[in-house]
Design a protein around this motif. Structure first.
Motif, mmCIF file in Angstrom:
data_model
loop_
_atom_site.group_PDB
_atom_site.id
_atom_site.type_symbol
_atom_site.label_atom_id
_atom_site.label_comp_id
_atom_site.label_asym_id
_atom_site.label_seq_id
_atom_site.Cartn_x
_atom_site.Cartn_y
_atom_site.Cartn_z
ATOM 1 N N PHE A 85 5.259 126.763 59.803
ATOM 2 C CA PHE A 85 6.184 125.582 59.371
ATOM 3 C C PHE A 85 6.885 125.111 60.728
ATOM 4 O O PHE A 85 8.303 125.721 61.139
ATOM 5 C CB PHE A 85 6.938 125.997 58.233
ATOM 6 C CG PHE A 85 7.518 127.399 58.391
ATOM 7 C CD1 PHE A 85 8.275 128.078 59.189
ATOM 8 C CD2 PHE A 85 6.689 128.216 57.469
ATOM 9 C CE1 PHE A 85 8.609 129.468 59.122
ATOM 10 C CE2 PHE A 85 7.040 129.652 57.380
ATOM 11 C CZ PHE A 85 7.938 130.307 58.384
ATOM 12 N N PRO A 86 6.361 124.495 61.736
ATOM 13 C CA PRO A 86 7.081 124.190 62.921
ATOM 14 C C PRO A 86 8.510 123.218 62.445
ATOM 15 O O PRO A 86 8.077 122.606 61.477
ATOM 16 C CB PRO A 86 6.176 123.407 63.730
ATOM 17 C CG PRO A 86 4.840 123.079 62.741
ATOM 18 C CD PRO A 86 5.038 123.853 61.609
ATOM 19 N N PHE B 38 1.318 130.223 69.881
ATOM 20 C CA PHE B 38 0.024 130.256 69.810
ATOM 21 C C PHE B 38 -1.038 129.573 68.754
ATOM 22 O O PHE B 38 -0.302 129.068 68.072
ATOM 23 C CB PHE B 38 -0.579 131.612 70.049
ATOM 24 C CG PHE B 38 -0.144 132.501 71.231
ATOM 25 C CD1 PHE B 38 -0.694 132.328 72.553
ATOM 26 C CD2 PHE B 38 0.924 133.210 71.034
ATOM 27 C CE1 PHE B 38 -0.114 133.110 73.706
ATOM 28 C CE2 PHE B 38 1.496 134.012 72.121
ATOM 29 C CZ PHE B 38 0.884 134.073 73.319
ATOM 30 N N ASP B 39 -2.002 129.248 69.169
ATOM 31 C CA ASP B 39 -2.935 128.683 68.336
ATOM 32 C C ASP B 39 -3.154 129.457 67.313
ATOM 33 O O ASP B 39 -3.650 130.405 67.365
ATOM 34 C CB ASP B 39 -4.192 127.923 69.111
ATOM 35 C CG ASP B 39 -4.951 127.320 68.305
ATOM 36 O OD1 ASP B 39 -4.639 127.035 67.258
ATOM 37 O OD2 ASP B 39 -6.094 126.542 68.952
ATOM 38 N N HIS B 40 -3.039 129.013 66.017
ATOM 39 C CA HIS B 40 -3.307 129.670 64.590
ATOM 40 C C HIS B 40 -4.572 129.082 64.006
ATOM 41 O O HIS B 40 -4.888 129.788 62.766
ATOM 42 C CB HIS B 40 -2.265 129.849 63.853
ATOM 43 C CG HIS B 40 -1.126 130.960 64.220
ATOM 44 N ND1 HIS B 40 -0.505 130.678 65.489
ATOM 45 C CD2 HIS B 40 -0.567 131.858 63.891
ATOM 46 C CE1 HIS B 40 0.572 131.651 65.601
ATOM 47 N NE2 HIS B 40 0.552 132.635 64.805
ATOM 48 N N TYR B 41 -5.471 128.318 64.798
ATOM 49 C CA TYR B 41 -6.713 127.653 64.229
ATOM 50 C C TYR B 41 -7.889 128.305 64.767
ATOM 51 O O TYR B 41 -7.765 128.896 65.990
ATOM 52 C CB TYR B 41 -6.732 126.231 64.545
ATOM 53 C CG TYR B 41 -5.844 125.330 63.681
ATOM 54 C CD1 TYR B 41 -6.452 124.668 62.793
ATOM 55 C CD2 TYR B 41 -4.341 125.351 63.910
ATOM 56 C CE1 TYR B 41 -5.697 123.707 62.096
ATOM 57 C CE2 TYR B 41 -3.751 124.410 63.321
ATOM 58 C CZ TYR B 41 -4.379 123.540 62.201
ATOM 59 O OH TYR B 41 -3.656 122.870 61.459
ATOM 60 N N LYS C 277 0.398 123.156 67.475
ATOM 61 C CA LYS C 277 -0.320 122.615 66.567
ATOM 62 C C LYS C 277 0.348 122.447 65.172
ATOM 63 O O LYS C 277 0.779 123.291 64.654
ATOM 64 C CB LYS C 277 -1.586 123.370 66.430
ATOM 65 C CG LYS C 277 -2.431 122.874 67.298
ATOM 66 C CD LYS C 277 -4.017 123.357 67.060
ATOM 67 C CE LYS C 277 -5.098 123.190 68.109
ATOM 68 N NZ LYS C 277 -6.407 123.926 67.867
ATOM 69 N N VAL C 278 0.190 121.221 64.669
ATOM 70 C CA VAL C 278 0.638 120.972 63.251
ATOM 71 C C VAL C 278 -0.202 121.667 62.156
ATOM 72 O O VAL C 278 -1.459 121.647 62.416
ATOM 73 C CB VAL C 278 0.599 119.685 62.853
ATOM 74 C CG1 VAL C 278 1.044 119.271 61.448
ATOM 75 C CG2 VAL C 278 1.466 118.743 64.059
#
Ligand SMILES: O=C(O)CCC(=O)C(=O)O
Length: 302
Positions: free
Chosen positions: A137-138, A173-176, A276-277
């Motif tokens: 939740f950015p 970091f990227d969580h995808y 990243k959204v």
């Protein structure tokens, strides 16, 4: 609110040293923080929630259940929207001393995000892999925190929270994964760049509150004990930090995004952060963190 603005205000429940330590290291562990009477109410509310799962045969909008849950042997893994589920949780999430703790760290105007309970049943596989809450939740600025309250004693073998000190000052970091699916965990290549030998495990007696920065790399191992490990998770932000995406219906309670202390701001505070959204978190694509992390099991376990 920036740390410099917050520093200009006297803290009310923390010492100045504790607050500095939070800004520098990204977390605090506060044994004995919850007053005894409040602790007993939280524990009763947590136990009552477990009892309610006896009427369930499958996960629903209120509870996520372990695969081996039965009404005779209840095994919840998460109570969603705890503030709506029991007044004891909302009284705690919206009152002193927890909101004062939040105000000491994000400034006098405090926005509430969510409250839920993670249960780790004895023998459960539930592991929480390394992740950063901000990736879920950015907000328009990084003044975002998560508190974790232990209603019971949590010993080292019960899967307490683990944090990587100072990781909140680095990147989000990227969580995808490579296929473009949100996995709710930091990927192998990024984990390899992190000094995970510096991880700190945070067991604590009943009434301990841990607070982490939204950028903190954290996770937890499975519960190796014979006792249930509940952990009450409650999130806040500075009121001038606005989220980019809605909360999932499972996590969005009657008070989500309400200002619970101070004034509603008329302007958002913006601080550039590259993150990243996350997905839109509709009911359909939402899964509790341990489910979405599970189908990408690798050596990157907490
Ligand atoms: O329950 C735990 O041990 C970890 C909690 C957490 O990191 C989360 O729910 O995002």
């Amino acid at each position: 609110m920036t740390p410099d603005r917050i520093r200009s205000l006297a803290p009310s429940v923390l010492s100045a040293e504790q607050r500095e330590s939070f800004f520098a290291r990204g977390y605090l562990c506060l044994p004995g923080f919850v007053p005894r009477a409040q602790l007993l109410r939280l524990r009763a509310a947590s136990d009552a929630a477990v009892t309610r799962t006896r009427s369930l045969v499958a996960s629903n909008m209120d509870f996520s259940l372990d695969p081996d849950h039965t009404p005779e042997s209840p095994r919840p893994s998460r109570l969603f929207r705890a503030s709506d589920e029991d007044p004891a949780f909302w009284q705690y999430a919206s009152g002193s001393p927890l909101v004062e703790l939040a105000a000491d760290l994000v400034g006098p105007d405090v926005r509430y995000r969510e409250a839920y309970v993670n249960y780790k049943c004895p023998g459960s596989e539930m592991t929480v892999h390394w992740h950063q809450d901000f990736a879920f939740f950015p907000h328009t600025n990084p003044s975002v925190i998560t508190t974790i309250t232990y209603p019971v004693d949590v010993t080292p073998e019960m899967g307490p929270l683990m944090v990587l000190p100072e990781s909140h000052t680095g990147e989000i970091f990227d969580h995808y994964d490579d296929a473009g699916a949100f996995k709710g965990r930091i990927g192998e290549a990024d984990l390899a760049r992190l000094p995970l030998d510096r991880v700190v495990s945070l067991p604590g007696p009943a009434g301990t509150v841990i607070v982490i920065d939204g950028g903190m790399v954290h996770g937890s191992r499975r519960n190796e004990s014979e006792r249930l490990r509940p952990a009450l998770v409650i999130g806040y932000s500075a009121a001038d930090a606005f989220p980019y995406v809605a909360m999932s219906p499972q996590h969005s309670d009657r008070h989500t995004w309400h200002v619970v202390r101070g004034r509603r701001p008329l302007y958002a505070h913006h601080q550039p952060l590259r993150v990243k959204v996350p997905p839109a978190w509709t009911s359909e694509d939402f899964e509790p963190i341990f489910n979405m992390q599970r189908d990408s099991e690798t050596s990157g376990s907490a």
